[in-house]
Design an enzyme around this catalytic site. Structure first.
Site, short mmCIF file in Angstrom:
data_model
loop_
_atom_site.label_atom_id
_atom_site.label_comp_id
_atom_site.label_asym_id
_atom_site.label_seq_id
_atom_site.Cartn_x
_atom_site.Cartn_y
_atom_site.Cartn_z
N HIS A 1 -8.25 -0.55 6.20
CA HIS A 1 -8.63 -1.80 6.87
C HIS A 1 -9.14 -2.78 5.82
O HIS A 1 -9.96 -2.41 4.98
CB HIS A 1 -9.71 -1.53 7.93
CG HIS A 1 -10.08 -2.76 8.68
ND1 HIS A 1 -9.26 -3.33 9.63
CD2 HIS A 1 -11.15 -3.59 8.56
CE1 HIS A 1 -9.83 -4.44 10.08
NE2 HIS A 1 -10.98 -4.62 9.44
N ILE B 1 -3.37 2.91 17.87
CA ILE B 1 -2.99 4.32 18.02
C ILE B 1 -3.49 4.83 19.37
O ILE B 1 -4.65 4.61 19.72
CB ILE B 1 -3.62 5.13 16.84
CG1 ILE B 1 -3.09 4.63 15.50
CG2 ILE B 1 -3.45 6.63 17.00
CD1 ILE B 1 -1.60 4.79 15.29
N ASN C 1 0.83 -1.22 0.00
CA ASN C 1 0.00 0.00 0.00
C ASN C 1 0.86 1.26 0.00
O ASN C 1 0.54 2.24 -0.66
CB ASN C 1 -0.94 0.00 1.20
CG ASN C 1 -2.19 -0.81 0.94
OD1 ASN C 1 -3.04 -0.41 0.15
ND2 ASN C 1 -2.28 -1.96 1.58
C1 GAR Z 1 -3.33 -4.64 4.08
O1 GAR Z 1 -4.26 -5.59 3.61
C2 GAR Z 1 -3.98 -3.73 5.09
O2 GAR Z 1 -5.33 -3.46 4.84
C3 GAR Z 1 -3.86 -4.56 6.33
O3 GAR Z 1 -2.58 -5.15 6.25
C4 GAR Z 1 -2.22 -5.31 4.87
C5 GAR Z 1 -0.87 -4.67 4.68
O4 GAR Z 1 -0.34 -4.92 3.40
N1 GAR Z 1 -3.99 -3.73 7.51
C6 GAR Z 1 -4.50 -4.17 8.66
O5 GAR Z 1 -4.87 -5.30 8.82
C7 GAR Z 1 -4.55 -3.12 9.75
N2 GAR Z 1 -5.55 -3.46 10.72
P1 GAR Z 1 0.90 -4.08 2.84
O6 GAR Z 1 1.95 -4.02 3.93
O7 GAR Z 1 1.36 -4.88 1.66
O8 GAR Z 1 0.40 -2.72 2.45
#
Ligand code: GAR
EC number: 2.1.2.2
Length: 206
Positions: free
Chosen positions: A107, A91, A14
């Site tokens: 999320h 947070i 992301n």
């Molecule tokens: C993503 O799917 C994000 O939505 C999730 O972790 C992944 C990170 O992927 N976030 C959570 O679960 C937060 N509660 P990335 O490191 O490849 O962006």
């Protein structure tokens, strides 16, 4: 240009999507902070010449002091918008107070389903499969004092097929996250997002 600070815990796909769409365009990523020295997001930032910092919880006497160091690092870089891009820590109220309606989180589910404490990463998609829902998706929201409970900015859905697994859902959701999150960050930087209570509005077309 809006100065952005991105917090990561892992792979940072992301973060990469935000770098590609926003960095040096509508906003400037001033720092990427990781709570884990191995986070590949740090390498992604360094590859784009973005300053990085590693802040480890174990180096501080308590959770408030750990968060205070993150806030100090963000303020030091002049950060105006904080983006949680796969950041797996809660947070603190002091953090929210330092950046009211200026922290956005992605999320990997349709809030208010499959969210809150314990719902992160693959656990979210396991719960989605166990429950048997037919659609899931991703949500970008402002962060308030309660986990995953701040005003929702944007959501996108994906279908859950009979043969989906937590891993295949994770892949589908990540794909939509990579357009949703950068788009929201861009709209924020352009000053297109307004918030009133729990309601947000984006004054441009998606
Ligand atoms: C993503 O799917 C994000 O939505 C999730 O972790 C992944 C990170 O992927 N976030 C959570 O679960 C937060 N509660 P990335 O490191 O490849 O962006």
């Amino acid at each position: 240009m809006t100065k952005i600070g991105v917090l990561v815990s892992g792979g940072g796909t992301n973060l990469q999507a935000v770098i590609d769409r926003v960095h040096h365009k509508s906003g400037e990523i001033a720092v990427v902070i990781a709570n884990n020295a191995e986070a590949y997001g740090l390498t992604r930032a360094q590859n784009s010449g973005i300053p990085t910092a590693v802040v480890l919880e174990k180096d501080f006497e308590d959770y408030d002091a750990f968060n205070a160091e993150i806030i100090r690092t963000l303020k030091d870089k002049g950060v105006e918008l904080v983006v949680l891009a796969g950041y797996m820590k809660i947070i603190t109220p002091a953090f929210v107070e330092a950046y009211p309606n200026k922290i956005v989180n992605i999320h990997p589910a349709l809030i208010p389903s499959f969210c809150g404490e314990g719902y992160y990463g693959l656990h979210v998609h396991e719960a989605v499969i166990d429950y048997g829902v037919k659609v899931t998706g991703a949500t970008v929201h402002f962060v308030n004092e309660e986990a995953d409970a701040g005003p929702i900015i944007a959501q996108k859905t994906v279908e859950v097929a009979d043969d989906d697994t937590p891993e295949s859902i994770q892949k589908k959701v990540l794909e939509i996250e990579h357009t949703l999150l950068p788009w929201v960050v861009e709209q924020y930087c352009l000053g297109h997002i307004t918030v009133e209570g729990r309601k947000t509005k984006i004054t441009s077309e998606q």
